[in-house]
Design a protein around this motif. Structure first.
Motif, PDB file in Angstrom:
ATOM      1  N   THR A 195       6.001  10.330   6.792  1.00 47.43           N
ATOM      2  CA  THR A 195       7.254  10.027   7.464  1.00 47.43           C
ATOM      3  C   THR A 195       7.282   8.568   7.922  1.00 47.43           C
ATOM      4  OG1 THR A 195       7.366  12.315   8.264  1.00 47.43           O
ATOM      5  CG2 THR A 195       8.802  10.697   9.338  1.00 47.43           C
ATOM      6  N   ARG A 196       8.378   7.885   7.600  1.00 44.79           N
ATOM      7  CA  ARG A 196       8.626   6.489   7.937  1.00 44.79           C
ATOM      8  C   ARG A 196       7.651   5.518   7.261  1.00 44.79           C
ATOM      9  NH1 ARG A 196       9.248   8.993  13.001  1.00 44.79           N
ATOM     10  NH2 ARG A 196      11.411   9.064  13.730  1.00 44.79           N
ATOM     11  N   VAL A 197       6.807   6.031   6.396  1.00 46.45           N
ATOM     12  CA  VAL A 197       5.844   5.166   5.687  1.00 46.45           C
ATOM     13  C   VAL A 197       6.056   5.230   4.183  1.00 46.45           C
ATOM     14  CG1 VAL A 197       3.402   4.712   5.214  1.00 46.45           C
ATOM     15  CG2 VAL A 197       4.139   5.358   7.528  1.00 46.45           C
ATOM     16  N   GLY A 198       6.137   6.471   3.691  1.00 50.34           N
ATOM     17  CA  GLY A 198       6.359   6.650   2.257  1.00 50.34           C
ATOM     18  C   GLY A 198       5.139   7.180   1.533  1.00 50.34           C
ATOM     19  N   TYR A 199       5.088   6.919   0.237  1.00 49.13           N
ATOM     20  CA  TYR A 199       4.008   7.403  -0.608  1.00 49.13           C
ATOM     21  C   TYR A 199       2.919   6.337  -0.727  1.00 49.13           C
ATOM     22  CZ  TYR A 199       7.869  10.417  -2.041  1.00 49.13           C
ATOM     23  OH  TYR A 199       8.941  11.273  -2.042  1.00 49.13           O
ATOM     24  N   GLU A 200       1.661   6.779  -0.705  1.00 46.34           N
ATOM     25  CA  GLU A 200       0.553   5.863  -0.929  1.00 46.34           C
ATOM     26  C   GLU A 200       0.626   5.406  -2.380  1.00 46.34           C
ATOM     27  OE1 GLU A 200      -3.025   4.028  -1.646  1.00 46.34           O
ATOM     28  OE2 GLU A 200      -2.680   5.982  -2.546  1.00 46.34           O
ATOM     29  N   VAL A 201       0.716   4.107  -2.604  1.00 49.62           N
ATOM     30  CA  VAL A 201       1.031   3.574  -3.925  1.00 49.62           C
ATOM     31  C   VAL A 201       0.024   3.990  -4.989  1.00 49.62           C
ATOM     32  CG1 VAL A 201       1.218   1.439  -5.267  1.00 49.62           C
ATOM     33  CG2 VAL A 201       2.393   1.621  -3.087  1.00 49.62           C
ATOM     34  N   ASP A 202      -1.261   3.850  -4.705  1.00 46.64           N
ATOM     35  CA  ASP A 202      -2.274   4.192  -5.703  1.00 46.64           C
ATOM     36  C   ASP A 202      -2.206   5.671  -6.085  1.00 46.64           C
ATOM     37  OD1 ASP A 202      -3.266   1.628  -5.962  1.00 46.64           O
ATOM     38  OD2 ASP A 202      -4.836   1.901  -4.454  1.00 46.64           O
ATOM     39  N   SER A 203      -2.010   6.525  -5.093  1.00 46.34           N
ATOM     40  CA  SER A 203      -1.912   7.963  -5.376  1.00 46.34           C
ATOM     41  C   SER A 203      -0.671   8.290  -6.186  1.00 46.34           C
ATOM     42  CB  SER A 203      -1.905   8.763  -4.065  1.00 46.34           C
ATOM     43  OG  SER A 203      -3.131   8.652  -3.391  1.00 46.34           O
ATOM     44  N   LEU A 204       0.444   7.639  -5.841  1.00 47.98           N
ATOM     45  CA  LEU A 204       1.694   7.882  -6.565  1.00 47.98           C
ATOM     46  C   LEU A 204       1.544   7.476  -8.029  1.00 47.98           C
ATOM     47  CD1 LEU A 204       4.657   8.700  -6.604  1.00 47.98           C
ATOM     48  CD2 LEU A 204       5.244   6.375  -5.864  1.00 47.98           C
ATOM     49  N   ILE A 205       0.924   6.342  -8.275  1.00 46.33           N
ATOM     50  CA  ILE A 205       0.713   5.879  -9.646  1.00 46.33           C
ATOM     51  C   ILE A 205      -0.176   6.854 -10.404  1.00 46.33           C
ATOM     52  CG2 ILE A 205      -0.402   4.086 -11.048  1.00 46.33           C
ATOM     53  CD1 ILE A 205       0.549   2.051  -8.937  1.00 46.33           C
ATOM     54  N   ALA A 206      -1.266   7.275  -9.778  1.00 46.42           N
ATOM     55  CA  ALA A 206      -2.205   8.189 -10.440  1.00 46.42           C
ATOM     56  C   ALA A 206      -1.552   9.526 -10.774  1.00 46.42           C
ATOM     57  CB  ALA A 206      -3.432   8.405  -9.555  1.00 46.42           C
ATOM     58  N   VAL A 207      -0.778  10.054  -9.819  1.00 51.79           N
ATOM     59  CA  VAL A 207      -0.120  11.345 -10.024  1.00 51.79           C
ATOM     60  C   VAL A 207       0.930  11.251 -11.127  1.00 51.79           C
ATOM     61  CG1 VAL A 207       1.448  13.020  -8.971  1.00 51.79           C
ATOM     62  CG2 VAL A 207      -0.581  12.255  -7.726  1.00 51.79           C
ATOM     63  N   LEU A 208       1.738  10.194 -11.105  1.00 56.22           N
ATOM     64  CA  LEU A 208       2.782  10.044 -12.115  1.00 56.22           C
ATOM     65  C   LEU A 208       2.182   9.840 -13.505  1.00 56.22           C
ATOM     66  CD1 LEU A 208       5.443   7.843 -10.270  1.00 56.22           C
ATOM     67  CD2 LEU A 208       5.684  10.230 -10.990  1.00 56.22           C
ATOM     68  N   GLU A 209       1.145   9.028 -13.618  1.00 53.44           N
ATOM     69  CA  GLU A 209       0.523   8.799 -14.918  1.00 53.44           C
ATOM     70  C   GLU A 209      -0.058  10.096 -15.475  1.00 53.44           C
ATOM     71  OE1 GLU A 209      -0.779   4.113 -15.041  1.00 53.44           O
ATOM     72  OE2 GLU A 209      -2.231   5.577 -14.272  1.00 53.44           O
ATOM     73  N   GLU A 210      -0.671  10.894 -14.597  1.00 52.29           N
ATOM     74  CA  GLU A 210      -1.239  12.167 -15.054  1.00 52.29           C
ATOM     75  C   GLU A 210      -0.140  13.148 -15.430  1.00 52.29           C
ATOM     76  OE1 GLU A 210      -2.739  16.204 -14.938  1.00 52.29           O
ATOM     77  OE2 GLU A 210      -1.381  15.362 -13.450  1.00 52.29           O
ATOM     78  N   PHE A 211       0.915  13.210 -14.622  1.00 57.74           N
ATOM     79  CA  PHE A 211       2.019  14.143 -14.864  1.00 57.74           C
ATOM     80  C   PHE A 211       2.735  13.817 -16.174  1.00 57.74           C
ATOM     81  CE2 PHE A 211       6.303  15.807 -14.424  1.00 57.74           C
ATOM     82  CZ  PHE A 211       6.085  17.056 -13.878  1.00 57.74           C
ATOM     83  N   LEU A 212       2.944  12.514 -16.437  1.00 58.05           N
ATOM     84  CA  LEU A 212       3.672  12.082 -17.627  1.00 58.05           C
ATOM     85  C   LEU A 212       2.792  12.032 -18.875  1.00 58.05           C
ATOM     86  CD1 LEU A 212       5.721   9.221 -15.941  1.00 58.05           C
ATOM     87  CD2 LEU A 212       6.643  11.383 -16.799  1.00 58.05           C
TER      88      LEU A 212
ATOM     89  N   ARG B 155       0.819  -1.217   0.000  1.00 59.43           N
ATOM     90  CA  ARG B 155       0.000   0.000   0.000  1.00 59.43           C
ATOM     91  C   ARG B 155       0.851   1.265   0.000  1.00 59.43           C
ATOM     92  NH1 ARG B 155      -3.847   0.349   4.735  1.00 59.43           N
ATOM     93  NH2 ARG B 155      -4.433   2.231   3.552  1.00 59.43           N
ATOM     94  N   TYR B 156       2.084   1.160   0.484  1.00 58.64           N
ATOM     95  CA  TYR B 156       2.979   2.313   0.546  1.00 58.64           C
ATOM     96  C   TYR B 156       4.353   1.931  -0.001  1.00 58.64           C
ATOM     97  CZ  TYR B 156      -0.484   4.518   3.563  1.00 58.64           C
ATOM     98  OH  TYR B 156      -1.648   5.055   4.053  1.00 58.64           O
ATOM     99  N   VAL B 157       5.024   2.919  -0.573  1.00 55.83           N
ATOM    100  CA  VAL B 157       6.383   2.706  -1.051  1.00 55.83           C
ATOM    101  C   VAL B 157       7.191   3.954  -0.713  1.00 55.83           C
ATOM    102  CG1 VAL B 157       5.808   3.566  -3.374  1.00 55.83           C
ATOM    103  CG2 VAL B 157       7.836   2.136  -3.030  1.00 55.83           C
ATOM    104  N   SER B 158       8.364   3.782  -0.179  1.00 55.15           N
ATOM    105  CA  SER B 158       9.213   4.908   0.215  1.00 55.15           C
ATOM    106  C   SER B 158      10.256   5.185  -0.864  1.00 55.15           C
ATOM    107  CB  SER B 158       9.918   4.602   1.532  1.00 55.15           C
ATOM    108  OG  SER B 158      10.845   3.541   1.362  1.00 55.15           O
ATOM    109  N   SER B 159      10.859   6.362  -0.788  1.00 61.34           N
ATOM    110  CA  SER B 159      11.929   6.703  -1.728  1.00 61.34           C
ATOM    111  C   SER B 159      13.121   5.768  -1.534  1.00 61.34           C
ATOM    112  CB  SER B 159      12.354   8.162  -1.558  1.00 61.34           C
ATOM    113  OG  SER B 159      12.764   8.421  -0.222  1.00 61.34           O
ATOM    114  N   THR B 160      13.327   5.315  -0.296  1.00 62.18           N
ATOM    115  CA  THR B 160      14.416   4.369  -0.023  1.00 62.18           C
ATOM    116  C   THR B 160      14.145   3.031  -0.703  1.00 62.18           C
ATOM    117  OG1 THR B 160      14.871   5.404   2.110  1.00 62.18           O
ATOM    118  CG2 THR B 160      15.702   3.174   1.777  1.00 62.18           C
ATOM    119  N   HIS B 161      12.891   2.597  -0.667  1.00 60.39           N
ATOM    120  CA  HIS B 161      12.521   1.335  -1.309  1.00 60.39           C
ATOM    121  C   HIS B 161      12.697   1.447  -2.827  1.00 60.39           C
ATOM    122  CE1 HIS B 161       9.588  -2.311  -1.171  1.00 60.39           C
ATOM    123  NE2 HIS B 161      10.611  -2.515  -1.971  1.00 60.39           N
ATOM    124  N   ILE B 162      12.234   2.553  -3.389  1.00 61.59           N
ATOM    125  CA  ILE B 162      12.411   2.779  -4.827  1.00 61.59           C
ATOM    126  C   ILE B 162      13.889   2.809  -5.161  1.00 61.59           C
ATOM    127  CG2 ILE B 162      12.070   4.423  -6.721  1.00 61.59           C
ATOM    128  CD1 ILE B 162       9.473   5.295  -5.360  1.00 61.59           C
TER     129      ILE B 162
END
Length: 220
Positions: free
Chosen positions: A67-84, A36-43
């Motif tokens: 903090t200590r959790v990262g980005y919500e995966v679904d939101s990150l995907i949606a934002v990146l797809e829209e941005f790109l 559900r979450y992915v951090s910049s460290t994980h990426i």
């Protein structure tokens, strides 16, 4: 799910734009694994890029992590797809139905990234009039006529070097605004035309050169 509002940056560095699809792919992989979450460290660990660089790149799309959790995966995907621009379809015409051009016509994966090839052009009588993966192949002389029916902004260039500038000029004169150039020739265009050069041969030369250096080091 709604996409968080973002600030649009018109000065985003090209290297950042090249890395953002990697982050998108990583996030999709995480989602497929039930995360559900992915951090910049994980990426960072997944694609071997410094975590501070990942965080800096993602700051351009204005998405906040926890903090200590990262980005919500679904939101990150949606934002990146829209941005790109991957979540809206962009129509394109392809010029040059040789081996590379034919392969691109059959690449169904392009549609998943927002690119739909709606027609192809060639002068080879064996190609003209055929249909490849549902995409009709027209004679290049028909471009003006077809362009009037289908208002397309993007042209994909896979023609021989000898006619690459000529075909470029034809495309632009009839309204093409962006060109994805697969030829090893640096086409000349005005400043208002977007060009993305993707020379397979240039990348081969880079790979061969680096491989040669690595093999030399092994022999030392």
């Amino acid at each position: 799910m709604s996409v968080p509002e973002r600030k649009i940056s018109y000065k985003i560095p090209e290297p950042t734009l090249r890395r953002l699809p990697w982050y998108l792919s990583c996030a999709k992989l995480m989602r497929s694994q039930g995360e559900r979450y992915v951090s910049s460290t994980h990426i960072s660990r997944q694609i071997n890029i410094d975590s501070s660089q990942v965080a800096k790149d993602l700051s351009y799309v204005a998405i906040s992590g926890r903090t200590r959790v990262g980005y919500e995966v679904d939101s990150l995907i949606a934002v990146l797809e829209e941005f790109l621009g991957f979540n809206s379809m962009h129509k394109a015409f392809l010029f040059g139905v040789g081996s590379l051009g034919s392969a691109l016509l059959q690449d169904t994966g392009l549609a998943h990234f927002g690119l739909e090839i709606v027609g192809a052009f060639d002068i080879n009588p064996d190609k003209v009039g055929s249909v490849i993966s549902g995409i009709p192949v027209y004679h290049t002389d028909k471009f003006s006529e077809i362009m009037q029916k289908d208002k397309v902004n993007i042209g994909i260039l896979t023609v021989p070097i000898s006619i690459s500038q000529e075909i470029t000029d034809v495309m632009i004169s009839h309204g093409i605004k962006a060109i994805w150039n697969f030829t090893p020739f640096r086409i000349r265009v005005s400043e208002n035309i977007v060009v993305q050069n993707t020379s397979l041969y240039a990348h081969l030369a880079l790979m061969f050169n680096r491989l040669k250096d690595e093999l030399k080091n092994e022999d030392l």
